[in-house]
Design an enzyme around this catalytic site. Structure first.
Site, mmCIF file in Angstrom:
data_model
loop_
_atom_site.group_PDB
_atom_site.id
_atom_site.type_symbol
_atom_site.label_atom_id
_atom_site.label_comp_id
_atom_site.label_asym_id
_atom_site.label_seq_id
_atom_site.Cartn_x
_atom_site.Cartn_y
_atom_site.Cartn_z
ATOM 1 N N ASP A 1 47.997 36.858 32.095
ATOM 2 C CA ASP A 1 46.905 35.900 32.779
ATOM 3 C C ASP A 1 46.222 35.084 31.828
ATOM 4 O O ASP A 1 45.496 34.110 32.002
ATOM 5 C CB ASP A 1 45.895 36.682 33.803
ATOM 6 C CG ASP A 1 45.969 36.449 34.968
ATOM 7 O OD1 ASP A 1 46.547 35.614 35.421
ATOM 8 O OD2 ASP A 1 45.547 37.571 35.745
ATOM 9 N N GLN B 1 43.818 41.497 39.207
ATOM 10 C CA GLN B 1 43.379 40.487 39.785
ATOM 11 C C GLN B 1 41.753 40.417 40.018
ATOM 12 O O GLN B 1 41.044 41.365 40.243
ATOM 13 C CB GLN B 1 43.727 40.795 41.324
ATOM 14 C CG GLN B 1 43.389 39.697 42.474
ATOM 15 C CD GLN B 1 44.258 38.299 42.097
ATOM 16 O OE1 GLN B 1 45.509 38.259 41.816
ATOM 17 N NE2 GLN B 1 43.495 37.179 42.294
ATOM 18 N N LYS C 1 52.207 36.549 44.658
ATOM 19 C CA LYS C 1 52.639 36.542 43.107
ATOM 20 C C LYS C 1 53.773 37.628 43.329
ATOM 21 O O LYS C 1 54.869 37.606 42.688
ATOM 22 C CB LYS C 1 51.660 37.321 42.486
ATOM 23 C CG LYS C 1 50.330 36.262 42.012
ATOM 24 C CD LYS C 1 49.261 36.800 41.369
ATOM 25 C CE LYS C 1 48.089 35.712 41.199
ATOM 26 N NZ LYS C 1 46.783 36.162 40.807
#
Ligand code: NAD
Length: 293
Positions: free
Chosen positions: A119, A96, A52
């Site tokens: 997200d 994450q 990412k």
């Protein structure tokens, strides 16, 4: 059979975002800034976050990685989330997953400011998505929709079967595929670990989206001739012949299923790469304040 090539499609999307970033900056906009919080030492998470961050560099975003040890407490993590919520230079950030067991993922997700939740996991974004309001759509479902669009796959009136009901893949995917827009307008069946006759249900799928986390679970006998097969699974399987010591496997037995399908995603090189595009697109939207003014 046609391959839904995540590598090629994601490269194309990244080059499009890069141009949009350049235009945004030359029009006086601020460089989009994505931050990522990584807790613990999970090998797969390390790889995902590194990829990412690398993608941010490629397309002209600023990125920040905040690392926390495996013993980090929930209170310490909440403090870090709050600090990113308040940091006006950070447009969007992710925590994450998975988190260590002693930290509640739901508590952390709910603490993220929904306007920075790129997200798309915050209940406000999930709720807005369900109501068809502007929202950050979570990255993996977003990536799958984009694959369907770019391959021009017809979805209206089709039977879409989703295997798996997770908050981050199966559930949002099932909602998105039934929306009254393209891609969508499917009749959707969502299946899970308690579903009876899973194979028979899958045999009626025009579009089969597989996200259960069991390597090569779906074989040719699950597939209707000409079905579109989207494999979300990513599992590391021990493989002594690989330098890394493991191979990446999808939830679909590709060699078996591919000849029966009309379109299919490979693993690796499929949905995983598209997921990053979803995150980057959401971050650009955050920087331009497209969803939350
Ligand atoms: P999860 O573990 O949260 O959920 C798995 C789901 O599968 C559950 O809803 C469960 O009910 C269902 N399930 C389990 N066994 C089943 C069975 N025998 N029959 C039918 N359903 C069954 O998983 P997740 O987070 O959705 O991830 C699924 C897979 O996708 C994993 O391999 C994960 O690594 C991968 N993944 C990939 C991406 C990507 O970017 N490509 C993103 C997220 C997850």
């Amino acid at each position: 059979m046609q391959l839904l090539d995540g590598k090629a499609i994601s490269a194309q999307i990244k080059s499009e975002i890069k141009i949009e970033v350049e235009n945004w900056i030359s029009a006086g906009g601020k460089k989009p800034h994505l931050a990522a919080i990584l807790v613990g030492e999970d090998g797969a998470s390390e790889t995902y976050v590194a990829s990412k961050i690398r993608s941010c560099e490629e397309i002209g975003f600023t990125s920040t990685l905040l690392r926390f040890g495996p013993e980090t407490t929930e209170a310490e993590l909440l403090e870090a989330v709050e600090s990113l919520n308040k940091n006006s230079d950070v447009d969007g950030f992710i925590v994450q997953l998975p988190l260590p067991k002693h930290i509640s993922e739901n508590t952390i997700m709910e603490a993220v400011d929904s306007s920075k939740d790129v997200d798309g996991f915050h209940p406000i974004n999930v709720g807005r998505m369900c109501k068809g309001l502007p929202a950050y759509i979570s990255a993996t479902p977003f990536g799958i929709l984009e694959m369907l669009i770019r391959a021009g796959i017809e979805t209206s009136g089709k039977h879409c079967v989703v295997i798996g009901r997770s908050q981050i893949v199966g559930l949002p995917m099932s909602i998105l595929m039934q929306r009254n827009e393209y891609p969508g307008n499917c009749t959707v069946t969502i299946t899970h670990s308690k579903t009876k006759n899973l194979k028979e249900i899958c045999q009626t799928a025009d579009i089969l989206i597989v996200a259960l986390g069991r390597p090569e679970f779906v074989t040719a006998d699950y597939i209707k001739d000409g079905a579109v097969v989207i494999d979300v699974g990513i599992t590391r399987v021990k493989d002594a012949s690989k330098k890394s010591g493991f191979a990446i496997k999808g939830d679909v037995n590709f060699a078996d299923v591919a000849p029966k399908s009309s379109f299919i995603t490979p693993v690796p090189g499929g949905v995983g790469l598209m997921t990053i595009c979803g995150l980057l697109t959401n971050t650009l939207k955050a920087a331009r304040k497209e969803i939350y003014k």
